[in-house]
Design an enzyme around this catalytic site. Structure first.
Site, PDB file in Angstrom:
ATOM      1  N   LYS A  10       0.830  -1.207   0.000  1.00 35.27           N
ATOM      2  CA  LYS A  10       0.000   0.000   0.000  1.00 35.27           C
ATOM      3  C   LYS A  10       0.872   1.268   0.000  1.00 35.27           C
ATOM      4  CE  LYS A  10      -3.936  -2.083   2.413  1.00 35.27           C
ATOM      5  NZ  LYS A  10      -4.780  -1.959   3.627  1.00 35.27           N
ATOM      6  N   TYR A  50     -12.473  -2.704  -3.037  1.00 42.47           N
ATOM      7  CA  TYR A  50     -13.026  -2.917  -1.700  1.00 42.47           C
ATOM      8  C   TYR A  50     -14.547  -3.089  -1.702  1.00 42.47           C
ATOM      9  CZ  TYR A  50      -8.577  -1.749   0.553  1.00 42.47           C
ATOM     10  OH  TYR A  50      -7.280  -1.748   1.001  1.00 42.47           O
ATOM     11  N   ASN A 113      -1.925  -0.018   6.909  1.00 43.01           N
ATOM     12  CA  ASN A 113      -1.327  -1.246   7.430  1.00 43.01           C
ATOM     13  C   ASN A 113      -0.398  -1.924   6.425  1.00 43.01           C
ATOM     14  OD1 ASN A 113      -3.203  -2.325   5.689  1.00 43.01           O
ATOM     15  ND2 ASN A 113      -4.347  -3.439   7.249  1.00 43.01           N
ATOM     16  N   HIS A 116      -1.879  -5.516   1.537  1.00 41.60           N
ATOM     17  CA  HIS A 116      -3.166  -6.176   1.346  1.00 41.60           C
ATOM     18  C   HIS A 116      -2.875  -7.548   0.789  1.00 41.60           C
ATOM     19  CE1 HIS A 116      -7.166  -7.150  -0.179  1.00 41.60           C
ATOM     20  NE2 HIS A 116      -6.557  -7.534  -1.287  1.00 41.60           N
ATOM     21  N   GLU A 127      -9.576 -10.383  -7.728  1.00 40.71           N
ATOM     22  CA  GLU A 127      -8.616  -9.288  -7.614  1.00 40.71           C
ATOM     23  C   GLU A 127      -7.546  -9.350  -8.699  1.00 40.71           C
ATOM     24  OE1 GLU A 127      -7.345  -9.498  -3.521  1.00 40.71           O
ATOM     25  OE2 GLU A 127      -9.176  -8.530  -2.818  1.00 40.71           O
TER      26      GLU A 127
END
Length: 141
Positions: A10, A50, A113, A116, A127
């Protein structure tokens, strides 16, 4: 069973110069990087990524964050790849992430965080088809 899965470094992981360290952690676990690219996505793409979380109160925060800067998307392949990536990544909340996991080492919060990982083989296929449509035939067969 050999699987393919999607992982993202990310924007906070890219900004923190942790790309190489993260790739190294995946490779040390026996995963093979079969596709890799750095891109910046728009909010519409983030919303689609998402989509399963659209009813959650933190949905917009996730969309805003993942579209805030460049990220690295990759297809990883290996034995039980989905679960291996999830184990290497650690718990979503870095406070709960096991010692030595990516999120334990680098993440600042539940949204920023660092990584992913697809949470199932089904989601990995969806995805991968979104992030790597150019590899659809060869990587999902």
């Amino acid at each position: 069973m050999v699987e393919k899965t999607l992982s993202l470094v990310k924007p906070d992981g890219v900004a923190g110069n942790h790309i190489g360290e993260i790739l190294n952690l995946y490779e040390k676990e026996g995963l093979k990087i079969v596709a890799l690219k750095m891109i910046k996505i728009n909010k519409e793409f983030a919303r689609q990524h998402y989509i399963d979380l659209k009813d959650k109160p933190f949905y917009q925060e996730l969309v805003d964050f993942i579209s805030s800067g460049p990220l690295v998307a990759m297809i990883l392949e290996g034995e039980d790849a989905v679960n291996t990536v999830r184990r290497v990544n650690g718990a979503t909340d870095p406070k709960e992430a096991a010692e030595g996991t990516i999120r334990n080492k680098y993440a600042k919060g539940k949204t920023d965080n660092t990584v992913h990982g697809s949470d199932s083989v089904e989601h990995a296929k969806r995805e991968i088809s979104m992030w790597f449509p150019e590899y659809l035939d060869s990587y999902l067969s």
